[in-house]
Motif scaffolding. Structure first.
Motif, PDB file in Angstrom:
ATOM      1  N   HIS A 181       0.828  -1.210   0.000  1.00  0.00           N
ATOM      2  CA  HIS A 181       0.000   0.000   0.000  1.00  0.00           C
ATOM      3  C   HIS A 181       0.861   1.258   0.000  1.00  0.00           C
ATOM      4  O   HIS A 181       0.628   2.193  -0.786  1.00  0.00           O
ATOM      5  N   LEU A 182       1.864   1.299   0.864  1.00  0.00           N
ATOM      6  CA  LEU A 182       2.709   2.485   0.953  1.00  0.00           C
ATOM      7  C   LEU A 182       3.555   2.668  -0.303  1.00  0.00           C
ATOM      8  O   LEU A 182       3.839   3.803  -0.710  1.00  0.00           O
ATOM      9  N   MET A 183       3.951   1.554  -0.943  1.00  0.00           N
ATOM     10  CA  MET A 183       4.703   1.673  -2.188  1.00  0.00           C
ATOM     11  C   MET A 183       3.836   2.253  -3.292  1.00  0.00           C
ATOM     12  O   MET A 183       4.306   3.010  -4.152  1.00  0.00           O
ATOM     13  N   GLN A 184       2.559   1.953  -3.287  1.00  0.00           N
ATOM     14  CA  GLN A 184       1.647   2.513  -4.274  1.00  0.00           C
ATOM     15  C   GLN A 184       1.426   4.003  -4.067  1.00  0.00           C
ATOM     16  O   GLN A 184       1.059   4.722  -5.000  1.00  0.00           O
ATOM     17  N   GLU A 185       1.671   4.471  -2.841  1.00  0.00           N
ATOM     18  CA  GLU A 185       1.525   5.896  -2.550  1.00  0.00           C
ATOM     19  C   GLU A 185       2.687   6.717  -3.107  1.00  0.00           C
ATOM     20  O   GLU A 185       2.651   7.945  -3.126  1.00  0.00           O
ATOM     21  N   GLU A 186       3.745   6.037  -3.553  1.00  0.00           N
ATOM     22  CA  GLU A 186       4.912   6.673  -4.190  1.00  0.00           C
ATOM     23  C   GLU A 186       5.581   7.715  -3.304  1.00  0.00           C
ATOM     24  O   GLU A 186       5.817   8.856  -3.709  1.00  0.00           O
ATOM     25  N   TYR A 187       5.903   7.318  -2.081  1.00  0.00           N
ATOM     26  CA  TYR A 187       6.706   8.188  -1.231  1.00  0.00           C
ATOM     27  C   TYR A 187       8.118   8.291  -1.823  1.00  0.00           C
ATOM     28  O   TYR A 187       8.702   7.282  -2.222  1.00  0.00           O
ATOM     29  N   PRO A 188       8.699   9.483  -1.879  1.00  0.00           N
ATOM     30  CA  PRO A 188      10.061   9.616  -2.417  1.00  0.00           C
ATOM     31  C   PRO A 188      11.104   8.822  -1.637  1.00  0.00           C
ATOM     32  O   PRO A 188      12.112   8.409  -2.192  1.00  0.00           O
ATOM     33  N   VAL A 189      10.867   8.628  -0.321  1.00  0.00           N
ATOM     34  CA  VAL A 189      11.795   7.851   0.488  1.00  0.00           C
ATOM     35  C   VAL A 189      11.037   6.683   1.117  1.00  0.00           C
ATOM     36  O   VAL A 189      10.004   6.875   1.774  1.00  0.00           O
ATOM     37  N   LEU A 190      11.552   5.489   0.894  1.00  0.00           N
ATOM     38  CA  LEU A 190      11.032   4.289   1.542  1.00  0.00           C
ATOM     39  C   LEU A 190      12.128   3.798   2.477  1.00  0.00           C
ATOM     40  O   LEU A 190      13.152   3.286   2.021  1.00  0.00           O
ATOM     41  N   HIS A 191      11.937   3.987   3.776  1.00  0.00           N
ATOM     42  CA  HIS A 191      12.957   3.668   4.770  1.00  0.00           C
ATOM     43  C   HIS A 191      12.507   2.461   5.575  1.00  0.00           C
ATOM     44  O   HIS A 191      11.482   2.503   6.266  1.00  0.00           O
ATOM     45  N   ILE A 192      13.277   1.377   5.502  1.00  0.00           N
ATOM     46  CA  ILE A 192      12.939   0.159   6.218  1.00  0.00           C
ATOM     47  C   ILE A 192      14.059  -0.171   7.206  1.00  0.00           C
ATOM     48  O   ILE A 192      15.199  -0.412   6.810  1.00  0.00           O
ATOM     49  N   ALA A 193      13.694  -0.155   8.489  1.00  0.00           N
ATOM     50  CA  ALA A 193      14.657  -0.473   9.548  1.00  0.00           C
ATOM     51  C   ALA A 193      14.368  -1.887  10.029  1.00  0.00           C
ATOM     52  O   ALA A 193      13.644  -2.100  11.005  1.00  0.00           O
ATOM     53  N   SER A 194      14.917  -2.836   9.320  1.00  0.00           N
ATOM     54  CA  SER A 194      14.722  -4.236   9.657  1.00  0.00           C
ATOM     55  C   SER A 194      15.900  -5.024   9.109  1.00  0.00           C
ATOM     56  O   SER A 194      16.798  -4.474   8.484  1.00  0.00           O
ATOM     57  N   HIS A 195      15.872  -6.325   9.336  1.00  0.00           N
ATOM     58  CA  HIS A 195      16.929  -7.168   8.818  1.00  0.00           C
ATOM     59  C   HIS A 195      16.653  -7.530   7.368  1.00  0.00           C
ATOM     60  O   HIS A 195      15.521  -7.865   7.000  1.00  0.00           O
ATOM     61  N   PHE A 196      17.680  -7.450   6.545  1.00  0.00           N
ATOM     62  CA  PHE A 196      17.610  -8.011   5.196  1.00  0.00           C
ATOM     63  C   PHE A 196      18.782  -8.973   5.086  1.00  0.00           C
ATOM     64  O   PHE A 196      19.934  -8.559   5.136  1.00  0.00           O
ATOM     65  N   GLN A 197      18.481 -10.239   4.954  1.00  0.00           N
ATOM     66  CA  GLN A 197      19.522 -11.261   4.939  1.00  0.00           C
ATOM     67  C   GLN A 197      19.960 -11.547   3.505  1.00  0.00           C
ATOM     68  O   GLN A 197      19.197 -12.072   2.709  1.00  0.00           O
ATOM     69  N   PHE A 198      21.183 -11.134   3.163  1.00  0.00           N
ATOM     70  CA  PHE A 198      21.763 -11.449   1.863  1.00  0.00           C
ATOM     71  C   PHE A 198      22.485 -12.786   1.953  1.00  0.00           C
ATOM     72  O   PHE A 198      23.288 -12.997   2.860  1.00  0.00           O
ATOM     73  N   LYS A 199      22.229 -13.661   1.005  1.00  0.00           N
ATOM     74  CA  LYS A 199      22.949 -14.925   0.953  1.00  0.00           C
ATOM     75  C   LYS A 199      23.290 -15.267  -0.486  1.00  0.00           C
ATOM     76  O   LYS A 199      22.462 -15.091  -1.377  1.00  0.00           O
ATOM     77  N   PRO A 200      24.514 -15.762  -0.736  1.00  0.00           N
ATOM     78  CA  PRO A 200      24.842 -16.234  -2.084  1.00  0.00           C
ATOM     79  C   PRO A 200      23.909 -17.379  -2.460  1.00  0.00           C
ATOM     80  O   PRO A 200      23.538 -18.197  -1.626  1.00  0.00           O
ATOM     81  N   GLY A 201      23.503 -17.418  -3.716  1.00  0.00           N
ATOM     82  CA  GLY A 201      22.599 -18.467  -4.178  1.00  0.00           C
ATOM     83  C   GLY A 201      21.540 -17.890  -5.087  1.00  0.00           C
ATOM     84  O   GLY A 201      21.797 -16.956  -5.843  1.00  0.00           O
TER      85      GLY A 201
END
Length: 492
Positions: free
Chosen positions: A308-328
């Motif tokens: 929903h918030l992405m559809q609102e097209e905010y110029p800044v989308l700030h996410i303070a959470s874990h994003f786990q990068f893994k090779p694969g």
């Protein structure tokens, strides 16, 4: 060479039976070009700067200026020929090497002519590309007027060992990373230092390959200062070419999402609430944020709210959470949502997630794996995907960051962008320098995401790593706190 190639084809390209040894020699004309190039190689950036200086003269250009401009064009043409010969040589090497190099060959073709882009981005913007081979690293430098190539004779094995040592030193705040950072500086930056100075470099865009993508160039050290103290840095990839020319919106509004709760496999992030409150200025009278916007925290940060918030097209989308990068594959890397669910890159790419209108997509607490088989592709995977779906720039981190200092850095960066009208790269640079120099601090104990404050030396840590002497006046001076933040794509 033709006979060798025919035999190679006949044995069906069995690398163990590859007897091709003959290489083409330079003819008379090429030898002359090469000698002339050698005579001007050390001053290429200076030639480009002189051409720019004369080019800025519109009405008062003298005849001597016109003569000199013609001479400069001829000298720069020599450099262009030599640079192209190097690209051709690398392409031949890739053709003969392991199929894993196919993407590097594609990238070289995509980025073969970037001087026009550099010119449009303005003076002081320089692009550094690396091509890592088994026997060395090729450094390709592009300014608005020139392109130059330099080969560093270091084996891939030795380079990766240095990368591991540097990252290990960065990962724990009691170790001093400057010695290992200087060793890498001498390999990657020192050979081009004169050219960077002559080009009056202010913004250094970097296109890294292989395991180089796992380290922050910002923390490289020349013995006196960190690289971030000299240049604003931004990561460049093929997806960035289409949006680098786009100017950001003058006024930013932000959608801030985050999780402060603990979830299986992930530690809590207690400073996230304060981080979002410090960034997002809500309608409440007591709100102290920097940018107008909305906050969705913990259970309110779910898949439906994100879409929903992405559809609102905010110029800044700030996410303070874990994003786990893994090779694969793309399903191995995922974003942890506030309700505990996981959103992997594959779902994000295929699902109803549009980054249209997003000037900056910030992930302030993510991290990446670092394994023997890692080539760093997953680090750029998120950036490329988000940019292809509309985001102009992506800000992510290379390791699990310190909770409290990250909150300080993020608030400082947004404030500098908003009040001082700095571009994204400059705002990030100044926020990093503020932590390094101790001009912004915050109280409270450090809660390290996934780390204990009483960290101990791991079994793989090189003995030569020295102790980093903490400074009470600069509690976040260690690169662990400010170096992992990497800006990818549009940095304006």
């Amino acid at each position: 060479m033709l006979k060798e190639e025919e035999f190679y084809e006949h044995i069906q390209r069995d690398n163990e039976s590859d007897h091709r040894t003959t290489s083409a020699s330079l003819n008379t004309i090429e030898t002359a070009w090469f000698r002339e190039f050698q005579s001007i190689a050390g001053q290429l950036a200076s030639l480009g700067a002189k051409k720019q200086e004369i080019g800025r003269k519109k009405t008062d250009r003298s005849e001597a200026d016109n003569v000199r401009l013609k001479e400069l064009d001829q000298e720069l043409e020599v450099a262009s020929h030599t640079f192209q010969r190097t690209l051709d040589k690398l392409t031949t090497v890739f053709d003969q090497a392991d199929p894993a190099y196919a993407q590097k060959q594609k990238d070289l073709k995509l980025e073969n002519d970037l001087t026009d882009l550099m010119r449009e981005l303005g003076e002081g913007v320089v692009l550094l590309q690396t091509v890592t081979m088994e026997d060395g690293v090729w450094l390709l430098l592009t300014t608005s007027e020139t392109r130059k190539v330099h080969k560093v004779d270091v084996s891939k094995k030795e380079l990766n060992q240095r990368l591991y040592a540097f990252r290990e030193a960065l990962s724990m705040t009691q170790f001093d990373p400057r010695e290992s950072g200087q060793a890498l500086y001498n390999l990657l930056i020192a050979p081009l230092q004169t050219d960077l100075q002559q080009a009056n470099t202010k913004v250094l865009m970097v296109s890294l390959d292989g395991a180089l993508r796992y380290i922050p160039l910002a923390a490289l050290h020349n013995g006196k200062q960190y690289l971030i103290e000299r240049y604003a840095l931004a990561s460049f990839n093929e997806a960035a070419q289409d949006n680098l020319r786009t100017k950001p919106k003058p006024i930013w509004k932000v959608a801030g999402l985050g999780t402060s709760d603990a979830h299986p496999g992930f530690s809590p992030l207690p400073a996230v609430k304060d981080e979002l409150n410090g960034i997002v200025r809500q309608k409440a009278a007591d709100s102290k944020g920097v940018l107008d916007g909305v906050i969705r925290l913990n259970k309110d940060f779910n898949e439906q709210q994100l879409q929903h918030l992405m559809q609102e097209e905010y110029p800044v989308l700030h996410i303070a959470s874990h994003f786990q990068f893994k090779p694969g594959t793309e399903v191995d890397s995922f974003l942890l949502l506030g309700d505990g669910s996981r959103l992997d890159l594959g779902e994000m790419r295929k699902g109803n997630y549009s980054f249209k209108g997003v000037d900056l997509f910030t992930l302030s607490a993510c991290n990446t794996a670092f394994g023997d088989a890692g080539e760093g592709k997953e680090v750029e995977g998120l950036s490329v995907m988000a940019q292809k779906k509309g985001a102009k720039g992506v800000l992510a981190t290379l390791w699990s960051v310190a909770d409290q200092s990250t909150s300080v850095l993020m608030q400082t960066m947004y404030r500098l962008h908003q009040t001082d009208q700095l571009n994204k790269a400059e705002a990030l640079q100044q926020a990093q320098l503020a932590l390094l120099n101790g001009t912004v601090t915050s109280g409270g104990d450090q809660v390290l995401n996934g780390h204990k404050t009483e960290e101990t030396r791991s079994a793989t840590t090189p003995v030569r790593i020295k102790t980093f002497h903490a400074d009470k006046q600069r509690p976040y001076a260690h690169p662990y706190y400010w170096a992992p933040f990497v800006l990818m794509g549009n940095w304006q």
